[in-house]
Design an enzyme around this catalytic site. Structure first.
Site, PDB file in Angstrom:
ATOM      1  N   LYS A 202      -8.020  -7.031  -6.635  1.00  0.00           N
ATOM      2  CA  LYS A 202      -7.635  -5.753  -6.098  1.00  0.00           C
ATOM      3  C   LYS A 202      -6.347  -5.471  -6.220  1.00  0.00           C
ATOM      4  O   LYS A 202      -5.149  -6.153  -5.979  1.00  0.00           O
ATOM      5  CB  LYS A 202      -7.758  -5.463  -4.584  1.00  0.00           C
ATOM      6  N   GLU A 275       2.460 -15.830  -2.008  1.00  0.00           N
ATOM      7  CA  GLU A 275       4.024 -15.524  -2.463  1.00  0.00           C
ATOM      8  C   GLU A 275       4.653 -14.378  -1.720  1.00  0.00           C
ATOM      9  O   GLU A 275       4.044 -13.405  -2.029  1.00  0.00           O
ATOM     10  CB  GLU A 275       4.066 -15.787  -3.928  1.00  0.00           C
ATOM     11  N   CYS A 309      10.471 -10.309  -5.880  1.00  0.00           N
ATOM     12  CA  CYS A 309      10.344 -11.100  -4.463  1.00  0.00           C
ATOM     13  C   CYS A 309      11.757 -12.105  -4.625  1.00  0.00           C
ATOM     14  O   CYS A 309      12.197 -12.669  -3.682  1.00  0.00           O
ATOM     15  CB  CYS A 309       9.266 -11.916  -4.449  1.00  0.00           C
ATOM     16  N   GLU A 407      14.485  -8.511   4.451  1.00  0.00           N
ATOM     17  CA  GLU A 407      14.445  -8.151   3.165  1.00  0.00           C
ATOM     18  C   GLU A 407      14.461  -6.734   2.861  1.00  0.00           C
ATOM     19  O   GLU A 407      13.759  -6.074   3.362  1.00  0.00           O
ATOM     20  CB  GLU A 407      13.031  -8.838   2.660  1.00  0.00           C
TER      21      GLU A 407
END
Length: 538
Positions: A202, A275, A309, A407
């Site tokens: 997906k 991750e 990331c 973040e």
């Protein structure tokens, strides 16, 4: 919800004048969409439209999957996988090498889709093409090394023969994000397929065409059509249905969602790799080449508009070079060109959505309201495109500000002075993340020593992130709340396999023979163990 929001599902009202309204026409040729769309398993009767971050222009309207489609995808994938698992490693490797060439041959078309869907600059879109090609070539060349049956010493020399096999998991579920819509869509799946698995995947709802184009090439070079199944739709619903059926789950995304993925997979005792997020630091030591560190900071902080990331969000700079570094960095950032061109025309592209723009704007406004200084940037740029935000440098950021520990996932970086290197390491290790870090120094040995003290899964010396990320033979992943498991290298393919040990025993059993007493057997084995130790046997 604004009709120009990429997460919207309803296109703007038509008709409209293409000369004055970018929403009047689709950004991507509808013929291309019609060619790619059949690879999507979606029969719900519903559809969703995606919109270009550069302009708000509609990209494509595609069908949406339901849970029944996910069920059908797994059924088809399991049929394909049973045959594929018996395919020779040499044939799998040859297809990967063909895919390597196909991706490079179609680089321009792939980069166009990546730019339209994610809004990144073209040079950052090329990073994705490069990474897919590197991944395909690496696993093609190392497939035998990673998957071949391995002989290991048996308990009795000569009498016990033991081998370790690598058995594919079955069907791997992949849930990939929007920020790297090409490489994170396919690069995690290539080692899964190379190991003998099938994939149900997906992609993010904002970026399905990049994934569809990659799978079109995957099938074009000769991989079986049923081996990689694509579904679309709501993340919790469709993603959850994948986790409920997969033999292994690979997820890239936020730490909050990663926790839920891990919990759901754990209910079935299914392994997963995650991750997740990062608040990544760069350390510029007193002996660093300042000009090189400035260029590295620009790449490390502002590639893909900071929506990476492994992007650098915290810059720790030694007192001895701080003022010189900051002066040069501000000048360099102020020369960066923002661009919405589907061409090599800019240094940084757009944020992907109104949601990302809101987060970045909020973080900067919060920091300024609590005393931070904007050295450069700090503003949205609607004159360039609806979700553009200037590359931003902040000074005076402290723990009471949102951007200190959270973040941002945008083009915002905080700068800090440090006195001693031990202080810099302690501050770099603060918080709960541990994905990527960078160290700039002329002394490589010193940089490597510091790297061992930094709690991050990857550490780059004199580079922001690409040295480790581009080295496919080296594992990549996070420590602490930045994830579990690794992509790349041996770990990147072995995670998709089960270890099977097979041993056969010759001549003598692993117990006392009928003609030997248990006591005598014990003395004999004890003497043999002492002898094997002296001989250096493991």
């Amino acid at each position: 919800m604004s009709p120009r929001d990429p997460s919207a599902s309803t296109p703007p009202a038509l008709p409209a004048d293409p000369e004055h309204d970018p929403a009047a026409t689709f950004a991507v040729d509808p013929a291309v969409v019609r060619r790619l769309a059949p690879a999507l398993r979606a029969t719900s009767g519903e559809s969703a439209t995606t919109y270009a971050p550069f302009t708000g222009q509609p990209i494509a309207t595609l069908a949406v999957s339901d849970v029944g489609d996910v069920e059908d995808a797994f059924a088809a994938a399991r049929v394909a996988q049973r045959t594929w698992a018996r395919t020779e490693l040499d044939h799998r490797a040859a297809l990967l090498l063909d895919l390597h060439d196909a991706v490079l041959d179609h680089a321009d078309d792939l980069m166009d889709l990546v730019q339209w869907e994610s809004g990144k600059a073209r040079k950052h879109a090329f990073d994705e093409v490069l990474h897919v090609a590197l991944t395909a070539r690496y696993y093609a060349r190392t497939l035998h090394k990673h998957l071949k049956t391995r002989r290991v010493p048996g308990v009795y020399p000569l009498l016990t023969q033991a081998r370790v096999n690598r058995i594919p998991k079955g069907v791997v579920g992949i849930i990939s994000p929007w920020n790297y819509p090409l490489t994170l869509a396919i690069s995690d799946g290539l080692p899964a397929v190379a190991a003998g698995n099938a994939v149900v995947h997906k992609p993010d709802a904002q970026t399905p065409l990049s994934a569809l184009a990659a799978i079109d090439l995957f099938r074009e070079v000769g991989f079986p059509a049923g081996l990689w199944q694509l579904v679309s739709g709501d993340g919790p619903l469709i993603g959850g249905a994948i986790i409920d059926r997969a033999d292994y789950v690979c997820f890239t995304g936020s730490t909050a969602t990663g926790r839920r993925v891990a919990a759901q997979a754990a209910q079935r005792l299914v392994s997963c790799s995650l991750e997740l997020g990062g608040k990544n630091p760069m350390l510029v030591l007193a002996d660093a080449d300042v000009d090189r560190a400035v260029e590295g900071a620009v790449r490390g902080c502002f590639s893909s508009a900071g929506q990476l990331c492994v992007s650098i969000e915290r810059l720790f700079v030694a007192d001895a070079v701080y003022d010189r570094f900051v002066t040069k960095l501000v000048k360099r950032v102020e020369k960066m060109k923002l661009s919405a061109a589907i061409a090599y025309d800019g240094d940084m592209g757009s944020l992907v959505s109104q949601r990302q723009l809101d987060t970045v704007t909020r973080h900067v406004a919060d920091a300024v309201s609590k005393g931070a200084t904007v050295l450069t940037g700090g503003r949205p740029r609607p004159d360039v495109g609806p979700y553009f935000f200037e590359p931003t440098l902040l000074e005076g950021v402290h723990p009471m500000m949102e951007c200190f520990g959270e973040e941002t996932f945008g083009p915002v970086v905080s700068l800090y002075r440090f006195g001693s290197e031990s202080e810099a390491v302690d501050r770099a290790n603060a918080g709960s993340y541990g994905l990527n870090a960078a160290v700039y120094t002329r002394d490589i040995a010193r940089g490597r020593a510091l790297a061992r003290q930094i709690k991050a899964g990857t550490v780059n010396i004199n580079e922001g992130f690409a040295a480790t990320f581009g080295t496919i033979d080296a594992p990549m992943g996070g420590m602490r709340e930045s994830g579990i498991g690794r992509r790349h290298g041996a770990e990147g393919i072995l995670r998709y396999t089960e270890t099977q040990s097979v041993a056969n025993q010759r001549l003598l059993p692993l117990t006392a023979p009928r003609f030997v007493s248990d006591a005598a057997y014990q003395r004999t084995i004890t003497a043999a163990l002492r002898l094997l130790k002296k001989a250096g046997r493991a």
